[in-house]
Design a protein around this motif. Structure first.
Motif, PDB file in Angstrom:
ATOM      1  N   THR A  15      -3.597  -2.487  -4.099  1.00 34.41           N
ATOM      2  CA  THR A  15      -2.841  -3.118  -5.296  1.00 34.41           C
ATOM      3  C   THR A  15      -1.466  -3.061  -5.320  1.00 34.41           C
ATOM      4  OG1 THR A  15      -2.994  -0.830  -6.314  1.00 34.41           O
ATOM      5  CG2 THR A  15      -5.094  -2.110  -6.297  1.00 34.41           C
ATOM      6  N   ASP A  16      -0.958  -3.430  -6.503  1.00 31.66           N
ATOM      7  CA  ASP A  16       0.866  -3.338  -6.696  1.00 31.66           C
ATOM      8  C   ASP A  16       0.937  -1.943  -6.764  1.00 31.66           C
ATOM      9  OD1 ASP A  16       1.363  -5.898  -6.587  1.00 31.66           O
ATOM     10  OD2 ASP A  16       1.817  -6.277  -8.553  1.00 31.66           O
ATOM     11  N   VAL A  17       0.303  -0.914  -7.432  1.00 31.72           N
ATOM     12  CA  VAL A  17       0.697   0.499  -7.493  1.00 31.72           C
ATOM     13  C   VAL A  17       0.431   0.961  -6.155  1.00 31.72           C
ATOM     14  CG1 VAL A  17      -0.223   2.737  -8.229  1.00 31.72           C
ATOM     15  CG2 VAL A  17      -0.279   0.596  -9.711  1.00 31.72           C
ATOM     16  N   GLN A  18      -0.513   0.756  -5.300  1.00 33.31           N
ATOM     17  CA  GLN A  18      -0.706   1.119  -3.944  1.00 33.31           C
ATOM     18  C   GLN A  18       0.667   0.643  -3.144  1.00 33.31           C
ATOM     19  OE1 GLN A  18      -4.453  -0.195  -3.068  1.00 33.31           O
ATOM     20  NE2 GLN A  18      -5.051   2.001  -2.487  1.00 33.31           N
ATOM     21  N   LEU A  19       1.147  -0.703  -3.366  1.00 31.86           N
ATOM     22  CA  LEU A  19       2.408  -1.125  -2.620  1.00 31.86           C
ATOM     23  C   LEU A  19       3.520  -0.336  -2.903  1.00 31.86           C
ATOM     24  CD1 LEU A  19       2.993  -3.304  -0.592  1.00 31.86           C
ATOM     25  CD2 LEU A  19       3.560  -4.502  -2.446  1.00 31.86           C
ATOM     26  N   GLU A  20       3.934  -0.097  -4.423  1.00 30.95           N
ATOM     27  CA  GLU A  20       5.221   0.454  -4.680  1.00 30.95           C
ATOM     28  C   GLU A  20       5.166   1.756  -4.366  1.00 30.95           C
ATOM     29  OE1 GLU A  20       5.945  -0.132  -8.951  1.00 30.95           O
ATOM     30  OE2 GLU A  20       3.971   0.997  -9.481  1.00 30.95           O
ATOM     31  N   ILE A  21       3.754   2.609  -4.140  1.00 33.66           N
ATOM     32  CA  ILE A  21       3.816   4.114  -3.910  1.00 33.66           C
ATOM     33  C   ILE A  21       4.496   3.994  -2.281  1.00 33.66           C
ATOM     34  CG2 ILE A  21       2.262   5.814  -3.166  1.00 33.66           C
ATOM     35  CD1 ILE A  21       0.752   5.265  -5.790  1.00 33.66           C
ATOM     36  N   LEU A  22       3.680   3.020  -1.320  1.00 37.49           N
ATOM     37  CA  LEU A  22       3.849   2.857  -0.037  1.00 37.49           C
ATOM     38  C   LEU A  22       5.635   2.787   0.040  1.00 37.49           C
ATOM     39  CD1 LEU A  22       2.838   2.598   2.933  1.00 37.49           C
ATOM     40  CD2 LEU A  22       2.527   0.211   2.452  1.00 37.49           C
ATOM     41  N   MET A  23       5.992   1.772  -0.709  1.00 39.74           N
ATOM     42  CA  MET A  23       7.422   1.381  -0.594  1.00 39.74           C
ATOM     43  C   MET A  23       8.304   2.559  -0.793  1.00 39.74           C
ATOM     44  SD  MET A  23       7.460  -1.858   0.452  1.00 39.74           S
ATOM     45  CE  MET A  23       8.822  -2.893  -0.236  1.00 39.74           C
ATOM     46  N   GLY A  24       8.010   3.216  -1.940  1.00 40.63           N
ATOM     47  CA  GLY A  24       8.924   4.163  -2.353  1.00 40.63           C
ATOM     48  C   GLY A  24       8.658   5.958  -1.919  1.00 40.63           C
ATOM     49  N   ILE A  25       7.658   6.026  -1.286  1.00 41.17           N
ATOM     50  CA  ILE A  25       7.087   7.315  -1.070  1.00 41.17           C
ATOM     51  C   ILE A  25       8.232   7.874   0.239  1.00 41.17           C
ATOM     52  CG2 ILE A  25       5.261   6.838   0.562  1.00 41.17           C
ATOM     53  CD1 ILE A  25       5.097   9.627  -2.103  1.00 41.17           C
ATOM     54  N   LEU A  26       8.567   6.912   0.865  1.00 41.60           N
ATOM     55  CA  LEU A  26       9.397   7.455   2.136  1.00 41.60           C
ATOM     56  C   LEU A  26      10.529   8.264   1.585  1.00 41.60           C
ATOM     57  CD1 LEU A  26      10.584   5.430   5.099  1.00 41.60           C
ATOM     58  CD2 LEU A  26      12.242   6.213   3.514  1.00 41.60           C
ATOM     59  N   ASN A  27      11.163   8.027   0.579  1.00 43.61           N
ATOM     60  CA  ASN A  27      12.212   8.872  -0.054  1.00 43.61           C
ATOM     61  C   ASN A  27      11.749  10.343  -0.376  1.00 43.61           C
ATOM     62  OD1 ASN A  27      14.251   6.302  -0.477  1.00 43.61           O
ATOM     63  ND2 ASN A  27      12.680   5.756  -1.599  1.00 43.61           N
ATOM     64  N   PHE A  28      10.914  10.493  -0.971  1.00 46.43           N
ATOM     65  CA  PHE A  28      10.437  11.625  -1.231  1.00 46.43           C
ATOM     66  C   PHE A  28      10.093  12.507   0.134  1.00 46.43           C
ATOM     67  CE2 PHE A  28       9.265   9.678  -5.367  1.00 46.43           C
ATOM     68  CZ  PHE A  28      10.158  10.398  -6.308  1.00 46.43           C
ATOM     69  N   TYR A  29       9.416  11.936   1.054  1.00 48.20           N
ATOM     70  CA  TYR A  29       9.392  12.524   2.403  1.00 48.20           C
ATOM     71  C   TYR A  29      10.643  12.715   2.953  1.00 48.20           C
ATOM     72  CZ  TYR A  29       4.377  10.440   2.347  1.00 48.20           C
ATOM     73  OH  TYR A  29       3.275  10.129   1.762  1.00 48.20           O
ATOM     74  N   SER A  30      11.481  11.884   2.864  1.00 45.91           N
ATOM     75  CA  SER A  30      12.801  12.248   3.414  1.00 45.91           C
ATOM     76  C   SER A  30      13.627  13.604   2.752  1.00 45.91           C
ATOM     77  CB  SER A  30      13.831  11.160   3.258  1.00 45.91           C
ATOM     78  OG  SER A  30      14.151  10.965   1.860  1.00 45.91           O
ATOM     79  N   LEU A  31      13.117  14.042   1.739  1.00 46.15           N
ATOM     80  CA  LEU A  31      13.796  15.326   1.041  1.00 46.15           C
ATOM     81  C   LEU A  31      13.510  16.416   2.131  1.00 46.15           C
ATOM     82  CD1 LEU A  31      12.570  15.186  -2.646  1.00 46.15           C
ATOM     83  CD2 LEU A  31      14.667  14.853  -1.702  1.00 46.15           C
ATOM     84  N   ILE A  32      12.162  16.333   2.794  1.00 44.47           N
ATOM     85  CA  ILE A  32      11.950  17.383   3.897  1.00 44.47           C
ATOM     86  C   ILE A  32      13.002  17.518   4.872  1.00 44.47           C
ATOM     87  CG2 ILE A  32      10.177  18.108   5.295  1.00 44.47           C
ATOM     88  CD1 ILE A  32       7.998  16.874   3.404  1.00 44.47           C
ATOM     89  N   GLY A  33      12.892  16.191   5.232  1.00 40.52           N
ATOM     90  CA  GLY A  33      14.310  15.880   6.630  1.00 40.52           C
ATOM     91  C   GLY A  33      15.674  16.381   6.223  1.00 40.52           C
ATOM     92  N   SER A  34      16.065  16.113   4.990  1.00 43.20           N
ATOM     93  CA  SER A  34      17.373  16.165   4.650  1.00 43.20           C
ATOM     94  C   SER A  34      17.570  17.666   4.584  1.00 43.20           C
ATOM     95  CB  SER A  34      17.753  15.699   3.386  1.00 43.20           C
ATOM     96  OG  SER A  34      17.114  16.110   2.115  1.00 43.20           O
ATOM     97  N   PHE A  35      16.855  18.601   3.940  1.00 40.06           N
ATOM     98  CA  PHE A  35      16.952  20.132   4.062  1.00 40.06           C
ATOM     99  C   PHE A  35      16.698  20.683   5.173  1.00 40.06           C
ATOM    100  CE2 PHE A  35      16.407  19.231  -0.727  1.00 40.06           C
ATOM    101  CZ  PHE A  35      17.429  20.096  -1.335  1.00 40.06           C
ATOM    102  N   ALA A  36      15.711  20.216   6.007  1.00 41.51           N
ATOM    103  CA  ALA A  36      15.466  20.725   7.277  1.00 41.51           C
ATOM    104  C   ALA A  36      16.821  20.384   8.212  1.00 41.51           C
ATOM    105  CB  ALA A  36      14.249  20.167   7.893  1.00 41.51           C
ATOM    106  N   ALA A  37      17.137  19.305   7.780  1.00 43.38           N
ATOM    107  CA  ALA A  37      18.495  18.928   8.928  1.00 43.38           C
ATOM    108  C   ALA A  37      19.674  19.841   8.402  1.00 43.38           C
ATOM    109  CB  ALA A  37      18.891  17.603   8.544  1.00 43.38           C
ATOM    110  N   GLY A  38      19.712  20.147   7.297  1.00 40.92           N
ATOM    111  CA  GLY A  38      20.954  21.255   6.836  1.00 40.92           C
ATOM    112  C   GLY A  38      21.004  22.371   7.699  1.00 40.92           C
TER     113      GLY A  38
END
Length: 472
Positions: A15-38
């Motif tokens: 669905t469109d909702v599943q698609l926009e979650i797939l598109m945008g969720i990477l940004n929230f996942y990247s929070l883990i990487g940005s803080f771990a990278a520091g």
């Protein structure tokens, strides 16, 4: 993901909702990487943190390319997202720390330059692989992203470590070697080493190959959090405000809605043929790449503020044009309105041009250069976290927002946000061109001190006035 999304939806029947979650969720996942990278970059160094980022990029791309269902695709996005967080944080920080002040803007903007080249190559891969069978095309579009990460991992071993990180660890001899390689003269290398030692709290007379780092300045996590968040000085507080505002407005401008959903935007504008959609999307990628290269040249010539203010002002006008064109097309669903379609395409290209001349590359450049040495990695990670959360909210709500207030209304809303950003940039971002990293505290400290003096003067006037009334 922009072009692949069209075919993921058809193939996996989501669905469109599943698609926009797939598109945008990477940004929230990247929070883990940005803080771990520091934390990682303060622990193992800036250079080897890049290797960690490439491992995540490689694994994420392979997982997405081999995904057989929605759940596996989401897991691949998670792994890639952690890599994005690492990359967004470490690339500008490393570049700023090895660059001379005279060319720091040009060199640090390279991260944004190559992000745009990556986006362009993504668009080209969409156009190239679209003719493959449906179940195979989008997987190749995503899986091909594993190739550049291998090259990057190999090239890292030819890079020097950040001299500022080496000094922070007390490794003065290693820092001297690096500075001798990247400075134009031995005198400049010695001067930069002295400035970095002072910023790291190492006494001037400490001159061995390896020296002890003064207590309280060894980079303990709690101390760094305290200096940055819990009890910052007025200078650090102003730097943090500038960083969060800049990172927030970059993504709240709606740029991800244009980049990720450009085929959907052009469909709404009346372009329905798949080849035309992807070709027009490629034009967006070419425009962004060419303009960001121009911005890299201008950063150290023109300065940060003029480019930032020009960028945000032009983005407002472009978004109003795009919103107007989409609104007109939306009101005539059964008729072709050529001028409105042309306005949409022109405004989209103008928007990405103005974004790429200022707000796009400037965010990484400015944020990486203004923090003090001890809190630079964590400070940049906090900025990236704000950036990614905002980006995630924008990209995960665009389709729903468009349904609620129309796609034209969405871009009118983004135009209002960018207008506010112009005011913020004008009021809160001083010019940093030509200053060394060690001079940033003085720049922001002077501004903070001026504000304090003004408050003190006002308080003094109020006290004098009260005293006069009392005497009368």
């Amino acid at each position: 993901m922009s072009g692949a999304a069209l075919y993921i939806k058809k193939d996996l029947k989501i669905t469109d909702v599943q698609l926009e979650i797939l598109m945008g969720i990477l940004n929230f996942y990247s929070l883990i990487g940005s803080f771990a990278a520091g934390r990682t970059s303060d622990w193992i160094g800036r250079r080897f943190t890049v290797v960690v980022a490439t491992a995540f990029f490689f694994s994420g791309a392979l997982l997405m390319g081999l995904a057989g269902d929605y759940a596996t695709l989401m897991f691949g996005r998670f792994v890639a997202g952690v890599g994005v967080g690492y990359g967004l944080m470490i690339a500008p920080v490393y570049t700023a720390e090895v660059s001379p002040a005279s060319a720091r803007g040009f060199l640090t903007s390279f991260s944004e330059v190559f992000i745009n080249i990556g986006i362009l190559l993504g668009y080209v891969s969409n156009y190239t692989f679209v003719r493959l069978p449906l179940h195979l095309g989008w997987r190749v579009m995503l899986g091909i992203g594993a190739a550049p990460s291998v090259l990057l991992a190999l090239m890292v071993f030819g890079m020097p470590e950040s001299p500022r990180w080496l000094v922070m660890k007390g490794r003065l001899a290693d820092a001297r070697v690096v500075l001798d390689r990247i400075a134009e003269t031995p005198a400049e290398a010695a001067e930069r080493l002295a400035d970095i030692k002072a910023a790291a709290g190492i006494p001037d007379d400490a001159d061995g190959d390896v020296v002890p780092v003064p207590k309280g300045r060894s980079g303990e996590e709690k101390q760094v959090w305290k200096e940055l968040i819990l009890s910052p000085t007025p200078t650090v507080r102003r730097i943090l405000l500038a960083t969060l505002g800049l990172q927030f407005f970059q993504q709240a401008s709606g740029v991800d809605s244009v980049v990720l959903y450009s085929p959907r935007v052009f469909q709404s504008a009346g372009i329905t043929d798949d080849d035309q959609l992807l070709a027009t999307t490629c034009a967006v990628g070419v425009t962004k790449t060419v303009i960001v290269l121009l911005a890299a040249i201008l950063l150290d010539c023109v300065g940060r503020r003029p480019l930032m203010l020009t960028s945000s002002g032009g983005m407002v006008a472009s978004l109003v044009g795009l919103a107007t064109g989409l609104t007109v097309v939306g009101r005539h669903p059964d008729a072709k309105v050529p001028w409105a379609v042309g306005l949409c395409v022109t405004s989209t290209l103008a928007f990405v041009s103005f974004f790429s001349i200022g707000l796009g590359p400037m965010t990484a450049v400015y944020t990486s250069e203004i923090f003090p040495l001890r809190v630079r990695a964590l400070g940049y990670a906090v900025g990236v976290a704000c950036n990614r959360v905002t980006s995630g909210v924008v990209s995960m709500t665009f389709l729903s927002l468009s349904s609620a207030i129309t796609i034209g209304g969405s871009f009118f809303l983004y135009a209002g946000v960018v207008a506010l950003s112009w005011v913020f940039f004008f009021a809160c971002l001083p010019e940093t061109r030509g200053r060394t990293l060690e001079e940033m505290g003085e720049l922001f400290g002077t501004i903070a001190a001026a504000g304090t003096e003004a408050q003190d003067a006002a308080a003094g006037r109020e006290t004098d006035s009260s005293t006069s009334r009392l005497l009368r």
